[in-house]
Design a protein around this motif. Structure first.
Motif, PDB file in Angstrom:
ATOM      1  N   ALA A   1     -15.619 -33.697  12.393  1.00 29.81           N
ATOM      2  CA  ALA A   1     -16.960 -34.151  12.045  1.00 29.81           C
ATOM      3  C   ALA A   1     -17.779 -34.452  13.300  1.00 29.81           C
ATOM      4  N   ALA A   2     -17.154 -35.063  14.292  1.00 34.07           N
ATOM      5  CA  ALA A   2     -17.858 -35.391  15.541  1.00 34.07           C
ATOM      6  C   ALA A   2     -18.270 -34.125  16.286  1.00 34.07           C
ATOM      7  N   VAL A   3     -17.373 -33.160  16.371  1.00 34.33           N
ATOM      8  CA  VAL A   3     -17.679 -31.917  17.077  1.00 34.33           C
ATOM      9  C   VAL A   3     -18.769 -31.136  16.346  1.00 34.33           C
ATOM     10  N   GLU A   4     -18.688 -31.092  15.026  1.00 39.83           N
ATOM     11  CA  GLU A   4     -19.713 -30.390  14.250  1.00 39.83           C
ATOM     12  C   GLU A   4     -21.086 -31.014  14.478  1.00 39.83           C
ATOM     13  N   ASP A   5     -21.167 -32.333  14.439  1.00 39.28           N
ATOM     14  CA  ASP A   5     -22.454 -32.996  14.661  1.00 39.28           C
ATOM     15  C   ASP A   5     -22.922 -32.862  16.104  1.00 39.28           C
TER      16      ASP A   5
ATOM     17  N   ALA B   1     -26.461 -31.311  17.275  1.00 36.01           N
ATOM     18  CA  ALA B   1     -27.342 -32.056  18.186  1.00 36.01           C
ATOM     19  C   ALA B   1     -27.687 -31.199  19.405  1.00 36.01           C
ATOM     20  N   ALA B   2     -26.717 -30.452  19.917  1.00 36.62           N
ATOM     21  CA  ALA B   2     -26.966 -29.579  21.077  1.00 36.62           C
ATOM     22  C   ALA B   2     -27.936 -28.464  20.710  1.00 36.62           C
TER      23      ALA B   2
ATOM     24  N   MET C   1     -17.846 -39.434  10.341  1.00 30.70           N
ATOM     25  CA  MET C   1     -16.490 -39.428  10.894  1.00 30.70           C
ATOM     26  C   MET C   1     -15.567 -40.340  10.088  1.00 30.70           C
ATOM     27  N   CYS C   2     -16.039 -41.529   9.766  1.00 27.90           N
ATOM     28  CA  CYS C   2     -15.229 -42.472   8.993  1.00 27.90           C
ATOM     29  C   CYS C   2     -14.949 -41.944   7.589  1.00 27.90           C
TER      30      CYS C   2
END
Length: 150
Positions: free
Chosen positions: A44-48, A52-53, A70-71
């Motif tokens: 989830a963090a990498v996807e977001d 964002a990039a 993420m949670c």
């Protein structure tokens, strides 16, 4: 004629976190929850971060939403994995053998349980429970067969 070759190996990192509850069943379940929950939260963090990039900016609101996602993803997938690992271990103990059938039965039980919970919560079609049970069994069996190939 010149000849070149490449030789090497690739291995995944190994990280084990030992939590001893005094009960092997709970130890397996918690281990599955933590490992798969961490993978889901990281995904989830990498996807977001990717989104964002692409946008070229990140805001405090986006960051807060990413943490919530993420949670949520970590807890959801960690719970399903914990239930599956616990079910598979329980089936292994009941059957007294370790083979692919434990994965299949554990997957079916996990799929049926999660399908039943989601159907009850969402007042969905009861056929979804059967479909989720079949899907869980198929995924778990395929994963077990893949483990035998490596």
């Amino acid at each position: 004629m010149p000849h070149s070759s490449f030789s090497g190996s690739l291995s995944s990192p190994k990280l084990d976190l030992g939590i001893d509850t005094g009960n092997v069943f709970f130890n397996h379940t918690i281990d599955g929850f933590l490992k798969i929950g961490t993978v889901a939260a990281t995904r989830a963090a990498v996807e977001d971060a990717y989104h964002a990039a692409r946008r070229g900016r990140i805001s405090g609101h986006n960051f807060e939403e990413t943490l919530k996602k993420m949670c949520k993803e970590g807890a959801y997938w960690g719970t399903v994995a914990g239930v599956y690992v616990g079910m598979e271990y329980g089936v292994e103990r009941v059957r007294g053998t370790r083979d692919w059938k434990n994965a299949m039965i554990g997957g079916v039980l996990t799929g049926a349980l999660t399908g039943a919970l989601l159907s009850a919560a969402g007042h969905n079609n009861k056929d979804k429970i059967v479909v989720d049970a079949i899907t869980g069994g198929a995924i778990a069996t395929a994963a077990e067969f893949l483990n035998y190939l490596t």
